[in-house]
Design an enzyme around this catalytic site. Structure first.
Site, short mmCIF file in Angstrom:
data_model
loop_
_atom_site.label_atom_id
_atom_site.label_comp_id
_atom_site.label_asym_id
_atom_site.label_seq_id
_atom_site.Cartn_x
_atom_site.Cartn_y
_atom_site.Cartn_z
N GLY A 84 55.40 36.47 65.43
CA GLY A 84 54.79 35.25 65.96
C GLY A 84 54.72 34.16 64.91
O GLY A 84 54.21 34.38 63.81
N GLY A 133 53.22 31.02 65.35
CA GLY A 133 52.26 29.97 65.66
C GLY A 133 51.47 29.57 64.42
O GLY A 133 51.92 29.77 63.28
N PHE A 134 50.28 29.02 64.62
CA PHE A 134 49.48 28.59 63.48
C PHE A 134 49.21 29.74 62.52
O PHE A 134 49.31 29.59 61.30
CB PHE A 134 48.15 27.99 63.97
CG PHE A 134 48.27 26.61 64.54
CD1 PHE A 134 48.57 25.54 63.73
CD2 PHE A 134 48.08 26.40 65.90
CE1 PHE A 134 48.69 24.27 64.27
CE2 PHE A 134 48.19 25.13 66.43
CZ PHE A 134 48.51 24.05 65.62
N VAL A 152 59.80 41.28 70.38
CA VAL A 152 59.44 42.67 70.07
C VAL A 152 59.06 43.37 71.37
O VAL A 152 58.16 42.94 72.08
CB VAL A 152 58.27 42.73 69.06
CG1 VAL A 152 57.85 44.18 68.83
CG2 VAL A 152 58.68 42.08 67.74
N GLU A 177 41.52 16.71 78.11
CA GLU A 177 42.52 15.83 77.53
C GLU A 177 43.63 15.50 78.52
O GLU A 177 44.11 14.35 78.57
CB GLU A 177 43.08 16.46 76.25
CG GLU A 177 42.04 16.46 75.12
CD GLU A 177 42.45 17.23 73.89
OE1 GLU A 177 41.76 17.11 72.86
OE2 GLU A 177 43.46 17.96 73.95
N ASP A 193 44.75 34.06 67.67
CA ASP A 193 44.15 34.23 69.00
C ASP A 193 44.11 35.67 69.46
O ASP A 193 43.23 36.05 70.24
CB ASP A 193 44.93 33.39 70.03
CG ASP A 193 44.70 31.90 69.87
OD1 ASP A 193 43.87 31.51 69.03
OD2 ASP A 193 45.36 31.11 70.58
N ALA A 238 42.95 26.78 66.48
CA ALA A 238 43.87 26.76 65.35
C ALA A 238 43.17 27.02 64.02
O ALA A 238 43.71 27.71 63.15
CB ALA A 238 44.59 25.41 65.32
N GLN A 239 41.96 26.48 63.84
CA GLN A 239 41.31 26.63 62.55
C GLN A 239 40.97 28.10 62.27
O GLN A 239 41.10 28.57 61.13
CB GLN A 239 40.05 25.77 62.46
CG GLN A 239 39.00 26.04 63.52
CD GLN A 239 37.71 25.27 63.28
OE1 GLN A 239 37.03 25.47 62.29
NE2 GLN A 239 37.38 24.36 64.18
#
Length: 431
Positions: free
Chosen positions: A17, A19-20, A85, A176, A306, A323-324
């Site tokens: 993965g 991502g972030f 995977v 948003e 996550d 994300a943080q």
């Protein structure tokens, strides 16, 4: 058959993965004494917080993605493999992929989360999620295509189905998206579609709880709702969408909303990784980890981002899937791998909440930062700065900044293109 990766005296860390969490960890490890293999089904990193701006034609898709290989040019211990995977064999320390087997000494799962439809198969088939760039583009195509069709429709009810939009979920993504759609309705569509009665467009935001932005303060939730209603968004609280057949959304109170598009932003569930012990599975399909991000029931398998479910005294239900938290997991684990290489003890993770923000549109945002809560134009500027800073690549930062300035000055995004795979022309709607 094995994936072609050079053998090395270094221990191999495989990260699944990009991502972030996965990308941050790979960057932490690039100068350490490990061979690092990054596996992802795409060859690029996606900046998820701005998916909605791609969907609303505010940004080019290329502005919020960054190629992995460019991020690690010149790094001799980083290897990128684009594949999926299928399962993990914990006994043999191997991953099964369509390209072959991949051995690991340490495995880090940063596989993230996917849209959670809570078992409603009808909604899963018909709703529009937004968890990838391709899904954001698909949503943009649907919105613009329906407006094009609506121009030729004379039947009022059918036209309303085409132009009205239902958004499910009052978290940051739903808020948003609703704000961006409302601004598009107010400033852009009257210029693009002067023959279309854009004042008839209804944007519905449906939330099952009694307030928006459950992860933020009451002040932020109240102000966000005030901003949205000021943009003519119809906010419905204490209500759930129980069905959607592609034409009508059915709500928990028995009412219905005729709409051709239902945008689903109501929750996430962890992506699955077959082969892990049963004790590793936690609620929300996340992976239970200890304070070192080590997956329960394993020795050399870690989970970050996550997908990781870690309980702390201040977070008895796990860390927020933002994300943080993902990047903090990755940085701490990167330091722990350095400690392992030196033969020293790992340090437990402790989450530090840096605050939460959500933007509703031009000069409209809410921010809960440590010790400060503010809303309006200043919060909006902070939101812009934070997200611009996090974008990978100088060129992407410049392009996004130019787009934002242009949109602010002209009230007019210029990216309203319907781009889709080869298919027939747009079909006329039936009256």
């Amino acid at each position: 058959m094995k994936i072609n990766i050079p053998e090395s005296d270094q221990e191999r860390i495989v990260i699944v993965g990009g991502g972030f969490a996965g990308l941050t960890l790979a960057r932490e490890l690039k100068k350490q004494d490990y061979q690092v293999v990054l596996i992802d089904k795409n060859n690029y990193h996606q900046f998820q917080p701005l998916f909605y701006q791609v969907a609303m034609a505010g940004l080019e898709p290329s502005s919020i993605v960054f190629p992995f290989r460019k991020a690690f040019q010149g790094e001799k211990n980083i290897f990128i493999r684009v594949t999926e995977v299928e399962r993990v064999d914990t006994a043999k320390k191997q991953l099964h992929t369509p390209l072959g087997l991949c051995n690991y000494d340490y495995l880090v799962l940063a596989i993230g989360a996917d849209t959670n439809f809570f078992g409603n198969e009808e909604i899963a088939r018909k709703a529009l999620p937004m968890k990838s760039v391709s899904e954001a583009l698909s949503l943009r195509n649907r919105i613009l295509t329906d407006f094009e069709i609506a121009l030729s429709v004379t039947d009022y009810e059918r036209r309303q189905q085409l132009i009205d939009i239902v958004i499910v979920g009052g978290g940051p993504t739903g808020v948003e998206v609703a704000g961006a759609l409302a601004e598009m309705k107010r400033y852009v569509l009257p210029k693009d579609y002067p023959q279309l009665p854009t004042d008839e467009i209804d944007i519905h935001l449906v939330e099952g709880a009694d307030r928006l932005l459950l992860g933020m303060s009451d002040e932020a939730a109240g102000k966000a709702q005030e901003f949205l209603e000021g943009l003519d968004v119809k906010v419905r609280l204490n209500t759930m969408v129980t069905g959607f057949d592609g034409e009508v959304a059915t709500l928990s109170d028995g009412s219905q909303i005729p709409a051709h598009k239902l945008i689903w932003a109501a929750g996430v569930t962890g992506n699955k990784m077959p082969g892990l012990p049963q004790e590793a599975l936690a609620k929300g399909n996340r992976l239970a980890v200890d304070r070192f991000n080590r997956v329960a029931g394993t020795e050399r398998i870690f989970a970050i981002g996550d997908i990781a479910y870690m309980e702390e005294e201040d977070y008895p239900k796990g860390h927020p899937q933002v994300a943080q938290a993902a990047m903090q997991h990755a940085k701490n684990l990167g330091k722990n791998f350095k400690r392992l290489a030196k033969g020293t003890s790992m340090q437990p993770f402790a989450y530090r909440d840096l605050g939460s923000m959500a933007t509703i549109g031009r000069n409209r945002a809410v921010a809960d930062l440590p010790g400060f809560k503010f809303q309006g134009a200043f919060a909006w500027l902070i939101w812009l700065f934070v997200h611009l800073f996090q974008i990978l690549g100088v060129k992407n930062k410049v392009f996004i900044f130019i787009n934002w300035v242009w949109n602010y000055l002209t009230y007019d995004q210029s990216l309203r293109l319907i781009i889709r795979p080869k298919e027939g022309p747009i079909k006329a709607a039936k009256d």
